[in-house]
Enzyme design. Structure first.
Site, mmCIF file in Angstrom:
data_model
loop_
_atom_site.group_PDB
_atom_site.id
_atom_site.type_symbol
_atom_site.label_atom_id
_atom_site.label_comp_id
_atom_site.label_asym_id
_atom_site.label_seq_id
_atom_site.Cartn_x
_atom_site.Cartn_y
_atom_site.Cartn_z
ATOM 1 N N MET A 11 0.851 -1.018 0.090
ATOM 2 C CA MET A 11 -0.018 -0.092 0.096
ATOM 3 C C MET A 11 0.758 1.246 0.051
ATOM 4 O O MET A 11 2.031 1.060 0.389
ATOM 5 C CB MET A 11 -1.001 0.034 1.287
ATOM 6 C CG MET A 11 -1.982 -1.092 1.269
ATOM 7 S SD MET A 11 -2.869 -1.069 2.760
ATOM 8 C CE MET A 11 -1.704 -1.136 4.098
ATOM 9 N N CYS A 13 2.320 2.662 -2.376
ATOM 10 C CA CYS A 13 3.521 2.658 -3.353
ATOM 11 C C CYS A 13 3.383 3.305 -4.623
ATOM 12 O O CYS A 13 4.145 3.468 -5.413
ATOM 13 C CB CYS A 13 3.916 1.401 -3.389
ATOM 14 S SG CYS A 13 3.257 0.258 -4.436
ATOM 15 N N GLY A 14 2.105 3.683 -4.965
ATOM 16 C CA GLY A 14 1.508 4.534 -6.053
ATOM 17 C C GLY A 14 0.989 3.621 -7.144
ATOM 18 O O GLY A 14 1.201 4.018 -8.356
ATOM 19 N N LYS A 15 0.352 2.434 -6.821
ATOM 20 C CA LYS A 15 -0.183 1.670 -7.923
ATOM 21 C C LYS A 15 -1.255 2.411 -8.738
ATOM 22 O O LYS A 15 -1.251 2.394 -9.808
ATOM 23 C CB LYS A 15 -0.697 0.258 -7.290
ATOM 24 C CG LYS A 15 0.389 -0.554 -6.508
ATOM 25 C CD LYS A 15 -0.162 -1.792 -6.020
ATOM 26 C CE LYS A 15 -1.255 -1.674 -5.141
ATOM 27 N NZ LYS A 15 -0.531 -0.809 -4.014
ATOM 28 N N SER A 16 -2.346 2.893 -7.859
ATOM 29 C CA SER A 16 -3.356 3.786 -8.514
ATOM 30 C C SER A 16 -2.974 4.814 -9.258
ATOM 31 O O SER A 16 -3.536 5.113 -10.571
ATOM 32 C CB SER A 16 -4.414 4.024 -7.620
ATOM 33 O OG SER A 16 -5.042 2.745 -6.999
ATOM 34 N N ASP A 86 -7.334 -2.538 -11.659
ATOM 35 C CA ASP A 86 -6.806 -2.085 -10.402
ATOM 36 C C ASP A 86 -7.370 -3.145 -9.224
ATOM 37 O O ASP A 86 -8.115 -3.731 -9.356
ATOM 38 C CB ASP A 86 -7.159 -0.610 -9.959
ATOM 39 C CG ASP A 86 -6.308 0.059 -8.903
ATOM 40 O OD1 ASP A 86 -4.960 -0.506 -8.864
ATOM 41 O OD2 ASP A 86 -6.814 0.873 -8.205
ATOM 42 N N GLU A 87 -6.671 -3.138 -8.148
ATOM 43 C CA GLU A 87 -7.075 -3.862 -7.043
ATOM 44 C C GLU A 87 -7.077 -5.382 -7.564
ATOM 45 O O GLU A 87 -7.841 -6.051 -7.138
ATOM 46 C CB GLU A 87 -8.639 -3.622 -6.286
ATOM 47 C CG GLU A 87 -8.488 -1.966 -5.979
ATOM 48 C CD GLU A 87 -7.790 -1.797 -4.822
ATOM 49 O OE1 GLU A 87 -6.792 -2.923 -4.150
ATOM 50 O OE2 GLU A 87 -7.489 -0.617 -4.475
ATOM 51 N N ALA A 88 -6.104 -5.539 -8.542
ATOM 52 C CA ALA A 88 -5.932 -6.997 -8.985
ATOM 53 C C ALA A 88 -5.787 -8.160 -7.870
ATOM 54 O O ALA A 88 -5.936 -9.250 -8.369
ATOM 55 C CB ALA A 88 -4.976 -7.081 -10.009
ATOM 56 N N GLN A 89 -5.285 -7.815 -6.806
ATOM 57 C CA GLN A 89 -5.261 -9.006 -5.551
ATOM 58 C C GLN A 89 -6.480 -9.661 -5.569
ATOM 59 O O GLN A 89 -6.505 -10.851 -4.958
ATOM 60 C CB GLN A 89 -4.629 -8.111 -4.525
ATOM 61 C CG GLN A 89 -5.551 -7.327 -3.572
ATOM 62 C CD GLN A 89 -5.483 -6.004 -3.985
ATOM 63 O OE1 GLN A 89 -4.891 -5.539 -5.111
ATOM 64 N NE2 GLN A 89 -6.011 -5.029 -3.393
#
Length: 244
Positions: A11, A13-16, A86-89
């Protein structure tokens, strides 16, 4: 060649933010993409970053069929050059297989963004399958920091500031520790990134008192004036000699 790329990290780390940047860059070159998300902090049908950027997205759930949705759009005459997920987990293994099929059979790029491990330090099912199938797995280089200042590598779930290691796999919360929807009597559910050492010790910022300790690290009061120096005593043991 189309590619299935997985951008992974903790969380914060700038994924979105990166997902929105990729969408912007490709749109600026005339490419058209679809954005998918699930349980975003901004609400249903939204993809948002903590920098305040928000865009519309297609809300998914565990029963959503990516391949069927895309074939239906293409059959209707829509143009789709890439997918951003996004939120691929939170994807199931079957849904990741659908994304791989889109890349291989339809020649469409898929960019997936997600967290690798859950609050128990175990791989999310979607992240595990992406690691197994993706053409490339890229760890985001923007480091999240633990409250101690070290690089954060693990995600922790907190209830009223205390770390927990049991519970449902998916509980919506945020790093601010605000109560999650449906939290009920469970208290304020939040998430915090920690280094491995403090995740193992279950030491969050609240439980460690980091905020209270930080102002007292350096002294704030000036040192007292030193006492006046005494005159030297001669070697013979006598005091000062008075003349006159």
């Amino acid at each position: 060649m189309a590619e299935l790329a997985f951008y992974a990290g903790t969380m914060n780390c700038g994924k979105s933010t990166l997902a929105l940047q990729i969408q912007h860059n490709r749109s600026a070159r005339g490419l058209r993409g679809l954005i998918f998300t699930r349980d975003d902090r901004a609400g249903e049908g939204r993809l948002s970053s903590r920098l305040g950027l928000v865009t519309e997205a297609i809300e998914t759930d565990g029963a959503f069929d990516f391949h069927h949705h895309l074939v239906r759009r293409l059959t209707a005459g829509d143009r789709v050059d890439h997918l951003i997920v996004d939120e691929a987990q939170f994807l199931s293994a079957a849904q990741v297989d659908q994304l791989a099929r889109i890349v291989d059979d339809l020649g469409i790029d898929v960019f997936a963004f997600g967290i690798t491990t859950d609050f128990r330090t175990r791989l999310f099912p979607g992240s595990q399958r992406l690691i197994e199938l993706a053409d490339s797995v890229r760890t985001l280089q923007v480091e999240s920091l633990c409250w101690c200042g070290e690089r954060a590598t693990h995600n922790a779930r907190t209830v009223d500031g205390r770390m927990v290691v049991e519970g449902e796999l998916v509980v919506v919360g945020d790093v601010d520790g605000e109560p999650a929807d449906g939290a009920g009597d469970r208290g304020a559910v939040g998430y915090e990134v920690l280094c491995r050492r403090h995740h193992r010790r279950r030491l969050t910022a609240a439980s460690a008192g980091a905020a209270r300790l930080s102002p007292d690290v350096l002294p704030v009061d000036p040192p007292e004036d030193p006492a006046p120096a005494r005159p030297p005593v001669p070697r013979g043991g006598r005091g000062p000699i008075r003349i006159g």
